[in-house]
Design a protein around this motif. Structure first.
Motif, PDB file in Angstrom:
ATOM      1  N   PHE A 190      23.463  -6.492  11.262  1.00 19.37           N
ATOM      2  CA  PHE A 190      22.329  -7.275  10.758  1.00 19.37           C
ATOM      3  C   PHE A 190      21.009  -6.538  11.026  1.00 19.37           C
ATOM      4  CE2 PHE A 190      19.014 -10.480  11.596  1.00 19.37           C
ATOM      5  CZ  PHE A 190      18.992 -11.082  10.360  1.00 19.37           C
ATOM      6  N   LYS A 246      20.813  -2.329   5.091  1.00 20.16           N
ATOM      7  CA  LYS A 246      21.818  -2.096   4.024  1.00 20.16           C
ATOM      8  C   LYS A 246      21.235  -2.419   2.657  1.00 20.16           C
ATOM      9  CE  LYS A 246      24.748  -5.007   5.745  1.00 20.16           C
ATOM     10  NZ  LYS A 246      24.006  -5.314   6.955  1.00 20.16           N
ATOM     11  N   SER A 266      27.631  -7.862  -0.227  1.00 18.85           N
ATOM     12  CA  SER A 266      28.370  -6.923   0.573  1.00 18.85           C
ATOM     13  C   SER A 266      29.864  -7.260   0.499  1.00 18.85           C
ATOM     14  CB  SER A 266      27.850  -6.994   2.009  1.00 18.85           C
ATOM     15  OG  SER A 266      28.651  -7.739   2.857  1.00 18.85           O
ATOM     16  N   SER A 301      29.243  -5.394   6.178  1.00 18.71           N
ATOM     17  CA  SER A 301      28.459  -6.028   7.255  1.00 18.71           C
ATOM     18  C   SER A 301      29.370  -6.383   8.423  1.00 18.71           C
ATOM     19  CB  SER A 301      27.797  -7.306   6.732  1.00 18.71           C
ATOM     20  OG  SER A 301      27.306  -7.128   5.442  1.00 18.71           O
TER      21      SER A 301
END
Length: 582
Positions: free
Chosen positions: A234, A238, A330, A389
């Motif tokens: 986190f 990304k 993701s 993630s």
């Protein structure tokens, strides 16, 4: 006897004792005709996953068969559009049901009322086979849409319409097959999302996907038709990295799949993309972009479908001869959707509760990338860049580990780099690219024969620094000899002046490969000249006092992209100042 709902468990619905459905068939569930797909059939039960919210659905409501699989509608009007996970246009859904999607909103994927200016490219008597082009229209100012014969169809043209304006469902070419049957070719076709579109040939990978991001293009390049994973915890950037790639990579089209991401993040993507100007053409970036938005509060089963919808749209444009890049943000959220549905189906869980078929589903997705010779004889490619993630930045969890098996490019995002404001936060020690050998010929012929050697020298300095930093952490840097201190100083210049990039600076947000090469040459020239001086016994401190290392760190801002000749002045300045020290 009509088929009715027997049990409901979230998005999983069962129908008892029926033989009316086939595997992977699309169905309508309940009085509101919710869209679903058959995922399991036994003698006693047929199991359906529903792509909409099942709140209020009751046992006894009817289930309708369609007789066809879950399909994407392919035709002009896809570009510049924003779809949900099952290709329903969000703007039309908003008009029907407001800010939140209502149940059973059945909207056509593409606007059938809009007129397209069509140019027919075949004539009566022409033989056509699957995948060949029979007409074109200018879909957006940047992209010409080419109408393709459905892959399973071939025959002789017996009639064509005049050039002019037509709706999606209008017939523009009539084709007679070997059996004498007449097929009407319109402006659109349907294709099952879970089946890859056929191609003539898979070609060897030989061209890089140029992104303008130095850490990617120089150290860890991805090829056109290649696959890359961007794993990071986190807050490591990304989504920001994928935005940069979507804006700047030299693909003809971008398919951006927001799969299970936060709603406000998707809003930011939509707003940013609508304002962005495509640097190559000066037109709006949305003219060559498709957005699929499936936020974390949308139905979980549609999240699983969104990945397949996105890749089908990408393959369709690849078949026209375009190079397409997919950003999947993701794949971890997609895997979580698989896990949730698997849990409701009471399947035996594998590692960390994910289903045992997670690796095969991931490989099915990534294997649809590639550089292909299409059925029409053109070359096209689909490159996939998937964000992962992992919880708590743990790269040993199943989604990251299995993704690593199927991609050849791994851009590991580092929390400590992100917190130090070093973007893109790609860690140069744990990232890798297996495309270097495939692309070496292209770099030698199109950029410079020494490009890869210089890249290797840069990597070696960074590797050497990471070893030296272990010693420095234990006993401090004062005990190191000057030649090792020089390695640490040069690595700092590489990190700050080369690998770190400012997305908001006009010259630094995108850097052409020629400028990347010049920057490498300046850094290595400074290192090699300094190394010669240190070898004669002069202290490193006398070189550092010249301020050359700071100056070289800032050249990314000081030298505009269109003035590469200024690098020669930097080289001359390094020689002049170091000769004075010497």
């Amino acid at each position: 006897m009509s088929n009715t709902v027997y049990s409901i468990n979230g998005p999983v619905v069962t129908v008892k004792e029926t033989k009316d459905f086939s595997m992977m068939e699309m169905v309508y569930v309940g009085n509101k005709r919710l869209i679903g797909e058959v995922i399991s059939i036994t003698d006693a039960f047929t199991t359906i996953q529903v792509y909409e919210v099942t709140t209020g659905l009751q046992p006894g409501e009817p289930v309708y068969s369609t007789g066809s699989p879950m399909c994407a509608t392919l035709g002009p009007g896809i570009l510049s559009n924003i779809f949900d996970g099952i290709e329903r246009p969000l703007k039309q859904l908003e008009q029907m049901s407001g800010a939140f999607i209502g149940k059973g909103c059945n909207v056509d994927a593409l606007d059938d009322e809009k007129l397209w200016d069509v140019k027919i490219t075949v004539k009566k008597g022409d033989a056509l086979s699957g995948g060949q082009i029979y007409g074109t229209t200018q879909e957006t100012p940047l992209i010409e849409h080419r109408f393709l014969v459905p892959p399973s169809l071939s025959g002789e043209v017996v009639d064509t319409a005049e050039n002019g304006k037509y709706k999606l469902s209008d017939c523009i070419v009539k084709l007679k097959d070997k059996k004498g049957a007449i097929h009407e070719l319109t402006l659109c076709q349907k294709w099952p999302i879970r089946i890859p579109r056929p191609v003539d040939n898979r070609l060897p990978i030989a061209m890089p996907l140029i992104t303008g991001q130095r850490v990617i293009d120089t150290l860890f390049p991805i090829a056109k038709g290649g696959t890359a994973a961007v794993p990071g915890g986190f807050g490591t950037g990304k989504t920001m990295t994928q935005h940069q790639l979507a804006k700047w990579c030299d693909a003809d089209l971008i398919v951006y799949i927001g799969c299970g991401e936060r709603g406000n993040e998707m809003t930011q993507v939509l707003e940013e993309f609508s304002e962005l100007i495509d640097p190559k053409s000066g037109k709006a970036l949305t003219d060559r972009t498709v957005l699929i938005a499936n936020t974390s509060n949308m139905p979980v089963a549609a999240r699983e479908a969104s990945i397949y919808t996105g890749i089908t749209l990408a393959e369709y444009y690849r078949d026209m001869g375009y190079h397409v890049a997919i950003m999947a943000d993701s794949t971890s959220r997609w895997a979580e959707a698989l896990r949730e549905i698997s849990g409701r189906l009471e399947e035996m869980p594998a590692e960390e509760g994910f289903p045992a078929y997670l690796p095969s589903r991931l490989s099915e997705f990534y294997e649809r990338a590639g550089f292909m010779e299409t059925l029409s004889g053109n070359d096209g490619s689909v490159s996939i860049i998937g964000a992962v993630s992992p919880q708590g930045s743990d790269f040993s969890e199943p989604v990251t580990q299995n993704t690593k098996r199927f991609v050849r490019c791994f851009w590991a995002l580092d929390k400590s780099l992100a917190y130090a404001r070093h973007y893109p936060a790609i860690n140069w020690t744990s990232s890798y690219s297996e495309y270097i050998d495939d692309l070496s010929k292209w770099y030698k012929e199109n950029i410079d024969p020494t490009f890869l050697r210089k890249r290797q020298e840069l990597s070696s300095i960074l590797q050497e620094e990471s070893k030296l930093m272990e010693i420095v952490k234990l006993i401090g840097s004062d005990v190191l000899p000057d030649d090792q201190k020089l390695v640490i100083e040069t690595a700092r210049v590489i990190r700050v002046g080369f690998l770190q990039q400012n997305a908001y600076h006009k010259d630094d947000t995108y850097v052409p490969l020629q400028k990347q090469l010049k920057m490498m040459e300046v850094i290595l020239h400074l290192y090699n000249r300094s190394k010669e001086i240190v070898a004669t016994g002069l202290p490193l401190s006398s070189i550092l006092q010249t301020g050359l290392f700071e100056k070289v760190s800032k050249m990314k801002y000081d030298i505009p992209n269109d003035q590469p000749e200024l690098f020669d002045e930097y080289m001359a300045d390094i020689d002049k100042q170091l000769s004075e020290v010497h």
